[in-house]
Design a protein around this motif. Structure first.
Motif, PDB file in Angstrom:
ATOM      1  N   ALA A   1       0.816  -1.209   0.000  1.00 35.92           N
ATOM      2  CA  ALA A   1       0.000   0.000   0.000  1.00 35.92           C
ATOM      3  C   ALA A   1       0.853   1.263   0.000  1.00 35.92           C
ATOM      4  O   ALA A   1       0.321   2.365   0.198  1.00 35.92           O
ATOM      5  N   ALA A   2       2.165   1.152  -0.244  1.00 40.75           N
ATOM      6  CA  ALA A   2       3.065   2.301  -0.196  1.00 40.75           C
ATOM      7  C   ALA A   2       2.942   3.149  -1.459  1.00 40.75           C
ATOM      8  O   ALA A   2       3.063   2.639  -2.580  1.00 40.75           O
TER       9      ALA A   2
ATOM     10  N   GLY B   1      -0.478   2.268 -11.592  1.00 39.20           N
ATOM     11  CA  GLY B   1      -0.008   1.555 -10.413  1.00 39.20           C
ATOM     12  C   GLY B   1      -1.156   1.291  -9.456  1.00 39.20           C
ATOM     13  O   GLY B   1      -2.071   2.109  -9.328  1.00 39.20           O
ATOM     14  N   LEU B   2      -1.118   0.148  -8.785  1.00 42.08           N
ATOM     15  CA  LEU B   2      -2.188  -0.252  -7.874  1.00 42.08           C
ATOM     16  C   LEU B   2      -1.643  -0.402  -6.462  1.00 42.08           C
ATOM     17  O   LEU B   2      -0.610  -1.039  -6.247  1.00 42.08           O
ATOM     18  N   LEU B   3      -2.355   0.177  -5.494  1.00 37.98           N
ATOM     19  CA  LEU B   3      -1.983   0.103  -4.084  1.00 37.98           C
ATOM     20  C   LEU B   3      -2.973  -0.778  -3.338  1.00 37.98           C
ATOM     21  O   LEU B   3      -4.182  -0.676  -3.552  1.00 37.98           O
ATOM     22  N   GLY B   4      -2.463  -1.619  -2.468  1.00 38.32           N
ATOM     23  CA  GLY B   4      -3.316  -2.408  -1.597  1.00 38.32           C
ATOM     24  C   GLY B   4      -4.105  -3.502  -2.281  1.00 38.32           C
ATOM     25  O   GLY B   4      -5.054  -4.036  -1.711  1.00 38.32           O
ATOM     26  N   LEU B   5      -3.721  -3.853  -3.489  1.00 41.63           N
ATOM     27  CA  LEU B   5      -4.497  -4.815  -4.270  1.00 41.63           C
ATOM     28  C   LEU B   5      -3.702  -6.070  -4.614  1.00 41.63           C
ATOM     29  O   LEU B   5      -3.993  -6.755  -5.589  1.00 41.63           O
TER      30      LEU B   5
ATOM     31  N   PRO C   1       3.290  -3.773  -4.670  1.00 44.68           N
ATOM     32  CA  PRO C   1       2.836  -2.719  -5.587  1.00 44.68           C
ATOM     33  C   PRO C   1       2.900  -3.276  -7.006  1.00 44.68           C
ATOM     34  O   PRO C   1       3.851  -3.973  -7.360  1.00 44.68           O
ATOM     35  N   ARG C   2       1.914  -2.987  -7.813  1.00 44.16           N
ATOM     36  CA  ARG C   2       1.853  -3.636  -9.120  1.00 44.16           C
ATOM     37  C   ARG C   2       1.318  -2.693 -10.184  1.00 44.16           C
ATOM     38  O   ARG C   2       0.746  -1.649  -9.896  1.00 44.16           O
TER      39      ARG C   2
END
Length: 290
Positions: free
Chosen positions: A122-123, A216-220, A224-225
């Protein structure tokens, strides 16, 4: 609860820090701002016999404009990154992401390199690095190597750093042309870790076709992706043909390890994630035409 006893080391140079890390190996941990590590030590969630504090290493605190990128030293405080005019102009996504990181007091101690090396899914800075195809510098007694951000995060709190390597800097490409950026995230309270979020960087040609898009996706997930399926689906298309709902849905397609925890179920995070991508896409593309 207090942390278990440990030996404290404060090197003055990168060479000294690398030497200490090489000497103590797995029994040592790098300490930068300590905003993530210190609470984990205090709660006895982790333990190291030696802490190597690099917060006073002057050569790790820098923001330098170099040709087509901005090089930021690993121990540069997050607050400095957020306030720097050169960063705001050259890598606006970093400036946009900074206010979402904890609270101001945390950002004055937390560092850019520490946030990325901690590899929390989630960074915000980690998501920005992935979105912009940043390059991470890792230094050891064997020299310095460069790692693409997309290859750096290998698992939950895990990275491609070798046991004797220190993250010393991150290189972010400078934005140019018709570019738009946005950060959107949802948390129960401001400063909490994001339940789900998105960072978007989009480039358009003169005919308003998408020539590059980073999402970019956080918390998923466990790291990080990038939302590769969405990026590939919209590249080359007129921006007016891409609806927010479509890109939100595409960004969530193929995600297999969305977590379920006390913050929400995987299906809930996915719905929130789609909404965050849609909002960030709208904001980023509208900024280009503003």
């Amino acid at each position: 609860m207090k942390a278990a006893n440990f030996a404290y080391h404060r090197p003055e140079t990168v060479a000294d820090a690398v030497a200490l890390l090489g000497e103590y190996g797995d029994d040592a941990k790098i300490l930068a701002g300590g905003q993530s590590l210190v609470p984990m030590l205090a709660m006895r969630l982790t333990f190291f016999e030696n802490l190597i504090d690099i917060s006073r290493v002057a050569e790790l605190q820098s923001i330098d404009l170099e040709d087509d990128h901005v090089r930021i030293g690993a121990a540069t405080p997050q607050a400095f990154v957020g306030m720097d005019d050169e960063v705001a102009e050259s890598v606006p996504l970093l400036s946009m992401a900074t206010p979402h990181i904890g609270h101001f007091q945390i950002r004055t101690r937390g560092t850019l390199g520490g946030s990325i090396a901690h590899a929390d899914p989630a960074a915000e800075y980690a998501a920005v690095a992935v979105t912009l195809d940043a390059v991470i510098e890792a230094t050891s007694s064997r020299g310095c190597r460069q790692i693409a951000a997309t290859d750096f995060f290998t698992g939950l709190w895990e990275t491609a750093l070798e046991p004797d390597e220190i993250l010393t800097a991150v290189r972010f490409p400078i934005s140019s042309g018709r570019s738009g950026f946005a950060v959107q995230e949802f948390a129960r309270r401001h400063g909490d870790f994001a339940i789900a979020g998105a960072t978007v960087a989009v480039d358009l040609d003169d005919n308003d076709h998408v020539i590059r898009c980073g999402i970019g996706l956080l918390g998923l997930g466990s790291t990080p992706r990038r939302a590769a399926a969405a990026e590939n689906a919209i590249t080359g298309r007129p921006v007016t043909d891409v609806t927010p709902d479509e890109i939100g849905r595409l960004a969530m397609s193929g995600l297999e390890d969305v977590p379920t925890d006390l913050q929400g179920s995987a299906s809930y995070r996915t719905r929130v994630g789609a909404a965050m991508v849609a909002r960030a896409w709208t904001e980023a593309t509208e900024a280009i035409h503003a």
